[in-house]
Design a protein around this motif. Structure first.
Motif, PDB file in Angstrom:
ATOM      1  N   VAL A 133       0.806  -1.222   0.000  1.00 18.47           N
ATOM      2  CA  VAL A 133       0.000   0.000   0.000  1.00 18.47           C
ATOM      3  C   VAL A 133       0.840   1.275   0.000  1.00 18.47           C
ATOM      4  O   VAL A 133       0.305   2.363  -0.182  1.00 18.47           O
ATOM      5  CB  VAL A 133      -0.954   0.031   1.216  1.00 18.47           C
ATOM      6  N   ALA A 134       2.145   1.161   0.208  1.00 18.54           N
ATOM      7  CA  ALA A 134       2.973   2.365   0.325  1.00 18.54           C
ATOM      8  C   ALA A 134       3.203   3.054  -1.013  1.00 18.54           C
ATOM      9  O   ALA A 134       3.448   4.252  -1.060  1.00 18.54           O
ATOM     10  CB  ALA A 134       4.314   2.031   0.965  1.00 18.54           C
ATOM     11  N   VAL A 135       3.137   2.290  -2.110  1.00 17.92           N
ATOM     12  CA  VAL A 135       3.306   2.865  -3.452  1.00 17.92           C
ATOM     13  C   VAL A 135       1.946   2.857  -4.147  1.00 17.92           C
ATOM     14  O   VAL A 135       1.435   1.805  -4.508  1.00 17.92           O
ATOM     15  CB  VAL A 135       4.319   2.062  -4.287  1.00 17.92           C
ATOM     16  N   PRO A 136       1.312   4.019  -4.314  1.00 24.36           N
ATOM     17  CA  PRO A 136      -0.039   4.054  -4.867  1.00 24.36           C
ATOM     18  C   PRO A 136      -0.075   3.723  -6.353  1.00 24.36           C
ATOM     19  O   PRO A 136       0.753   4.200  -7.128  1.00 24.36           O
ATOM     20  CB  PRO A 136      -0.486   5.496  -4.623  1.00 24.36           C
ATOM     21  N   VAL A 137      -1.032   2.886  -6.730  1.00 23.42           N
ATOM     22  CA  VAL A 137      -1.282   2.572  -8.137  1.00 23.42           C
ATOM     23  C   VAL A 137      -2.695   3.040  -8.456  1.00 23.42           C
ATOM     24  O   VAL A 137      -3.665   2.531  -7.890  1.00 23.42           O
ATOM     25  CB  VAL A 137      -1.156   1.063  -8.424  1.00 23.42           C
ATOM     26  N   LEU A 138      -2.814   4.014  -9.342  1.00 21.47           N
ATOM     27  CA  LEU A 138      -4.130   4.537  -9.708  1.00 21.47           C
ATOM     28  C   LEU A 138      -4.585   3.942 -11.018  1.00 21.47           C
ATOM     29  O   LEU A 138      -3.811   3.880 -11.984  1.00 21.47           O
ATOM     30  CB  LEU A 138      -4.091   6.067  -9.850  1.00 21.47           C
ATOM     31  N   LEU A 139      -5.829   3.494 -11.037  1.00 19.76           N
ATOM     32  CA  LEU A 139      -6.487   3.187 -12.299  1.00 19.76           C
ATOM     33  C   LEU A 139      -7.065   4.498 -12.802  1.00 19.76           C
ATOM     34  O   LEU A 139      -7.876   5.132 -12.116  1.00 19.76           O
ATOM     35  CB  LEU A 139      -7.605   2.164 -12.100  1.00 19.76           C
ATOM     36  N   ILE A 140      -6.611   4.935 -13.968  1.00 20.44           N
ATOM     37  CA  ILE A 140      -7.162   6.142 -14.588  1.00 20.44           C
ATOM     38  C   ILE A 140      -7.907   5.723 -15.845  1.00 20.44           C
ATOM     39  O   ILE A 140      -7.325   5.129 -16.759  1.00 20.44           O
ATOM     40  CB  ILE A 140      -6.061   7.158 -14.910  1.00 20.44           C
ATOM     41  N   LEU A 141      -9.190   6.006 -15.850  1.00 15.12           N
ATOM     42  CA  LEU A 141     -10.064   5.620 -16.956  1.00 15.12           C
ATOM     43  C   LEU A 141     -10.396   6.860 -17.773  1.00 15.12           C
ATOM     44  O   LEU A 141     -10.927   7.845 -17.241  1.00 15.12           O
ATOM     45  CB  LEU A 141     -11.338   4.981 -16.416  1.00 15.12           C
ATOM     46  N   VAL A 142     -10.078   6.802 -19.057  1.00 16.89           N
ATOM     47  CA  VAL A 142     -10.323   7.933 -19.957  1.00 16.89           C
ATOM     48  C   VAL A 142     -11.477   7.588 -20.889  1.00 16.89           C
ATOM     49  O   VAL A 142     -11.456   6.546 -21.559  1.00 16.89           O
ATOM     50  CB  VAL A 142      -9.063   8.268 -20.779  1.00 16.89           C
ATOM     51  N   ASP A 143     -12.461   8.453 -20.903  1.00 16.68           N
ATOM     52  CA  ASP A 143     -13.545   8.335 -21.871  1.00 16.68           C
ATOM     53  C   ASP A 143     -13.064   9.005 -23.150  1.00 16.68           C
ATOM     54  O   ASP A 143     -12.929  10.237 -23.208  1.00 16.68           O
ATOM     55  CB  ASP A 143     -14.807   9.015 -21.341  1.00 16.68           C
ATOM     56  N   THR A 144     -12.765   8.211 -24.169  1.00 17.86           N
ATOM     57  CA  THR A 144     -12.178   8.768 -25.383  1.00 17.86           C
ATOM     58  C   THR A 144     -13.178   9.570 -26.205  1.00 17.86           C
ATOM     59  O   THR A 144     -12.791  10.255 -27.159  1.00 17.86           O
ATOM     60  CB  THR A 144     -11.582   7.645 -26.247  1.00 17.86           C
TER      61      THR A 144
END
Length: 329
Positions: free
Chosen positions: A123-134
């Motif tokens: 949990v110390a290194v954040p991983v973000l899911l970024i969803l782009v609506d194209t």
């Protein structure tokens, strides 16, 4: 003659659009580093701040966010019903089905191996899911490390047996180059520094308690030695690169002020007759609160920006919900 030229799939086009949209949504000084081969992490965002008002020179903050970037032209939008519940960090899911919030979300399916990779990172290194609506060029985020522990496992403890899982991303988590919208990204960037600070605070608190004779193994020390130790602890804590950029989490400001107060008192001199009271104040008030930051971080901060009722209450400025002051505390 069948002569084939280079071709691009629709997925490749969407990937390029996603990267372009992400860069446009972030401050111009921030850097998006490509991560090379796709093993679940697509890029790393490195945070910078300008050094001058004219914005001619930016300096790295030493803060990075890992990104899993997904683009789609057919995102499913809807709501997620979030029932009020107990603290899932303390026990199994316990929901009050009479109380709930319907949270607007974007839905996206991730392969379980991708989720397991993020889980293995800790949990110390954040991983973000970024969803782009194209289609709309909108971008939304959710922290997968927190989502796995705060949402996925409580709701589906055996998710690892599945092939895919649907991730619900709150639409309030939109990425825009506006200060309120950048707050969560700045907070995630500081996460590894915060976990390092938590360990430091716990160590310091234990040593102060040892100096008071409250541990099983005590080490007799003179008042001068103890004061020198607390002075060292105070200076070391204030040097940590965690105090700037946390205006949205009030306990950080309180603790910083208390450390500065301790520093000023030591410099002014502690009279021998005041030593015991001063040491008790350091123990039960200042360092106890510093050590408790990690508990509050686990219970509250890691649930920010999740599709949960607690997150809905604590994650977003009140002005978005009615024009009052910031709700984060």
């Amino acid at each position: 003659m069948d002569i084939r030229r280079k071709r691009r799939s629709v997925n490749q086009v969407r990937e390029d659009i996603s990267v372009q949209v992400l860069r446009e949504k972030l401050p111009e000084a921030w850097v998006v580093h490509s991560y090379g081969e796709d093993y679940g992490i697509d890029c790393v965002v490195e945070l910078f701040d300008y050094l001058d008002e004219d914005q001619t020179l930016a300096e790295t903050l030493g803060e990075n966010i890992f990104i899993q970037l997904k683009g789609s032209g057919s995102i499913e939008y809807g709501t997620k019903r979030a029932y009020h519940r107990g603290n899932v960090a303390k026990g199994p899911l316990n929901e009050d089905r009479a109380k709930f919030d319907d949270i607007p979300v974007a839905k996206f399916q991730l392969e379980v191996p991708e989720l397991l990779t993020v889980q293995a990172m800790g949990v110390a290194v954040p991983v973000l899911l970024i969803l782009v609506d194209t289609n709309t060029k909108s971008a939304y985020f959710v922290c997968l490390n927190d989502y796995i522990e705060k949402v996925l496992i409580p709701e589906d403890p055996k998710f690892y047996e599945k092939g895919h899982k649907t991730i619900h991303i709150p639409l309030a988590n939109q990425i825009l180059n506006l200060e309120n919208n950048l707050v969560p990204l700045r907070a995630y960037g500081k996460r590894s520094k915060m976990y390092g600070a938590f360990g430091t605070f716990h160590y310091q608190h234990q040593e102060i308690r040892r100096a008071r004779g409250l541990t099983s193994v005590g080490e007799p020390a003179s008042q001068d030695c103890v004061l020198a130790m607390i002075k060292t602890f105070t200076e070391a804590s204030l040097r940590l690169d965690i105090w700037v950029g946390h205006e949205f989490w009030k306990p950080m400001g309180w603790s910083q002020n208390e450390l500065e107060d301790i520093q000023a008192n030591i410099e002014a001199g502690i009279a021998p007759k005041e030593f015991d009271a001063f040491l008790e104040y350091c123990d039960v008030h200042v360092w106890r609160r510093l050590a408790n930051l990690s508990s509050m971080y686990e219970e509250l901060v890691r649930e920010w920006f999740m599709p949960t009722s607690l997150a809905l209450l604590t994650s977003y400025p009140e002005e978005e919900k009615g024009g009052e002051a910031d709700a984060r505390a």
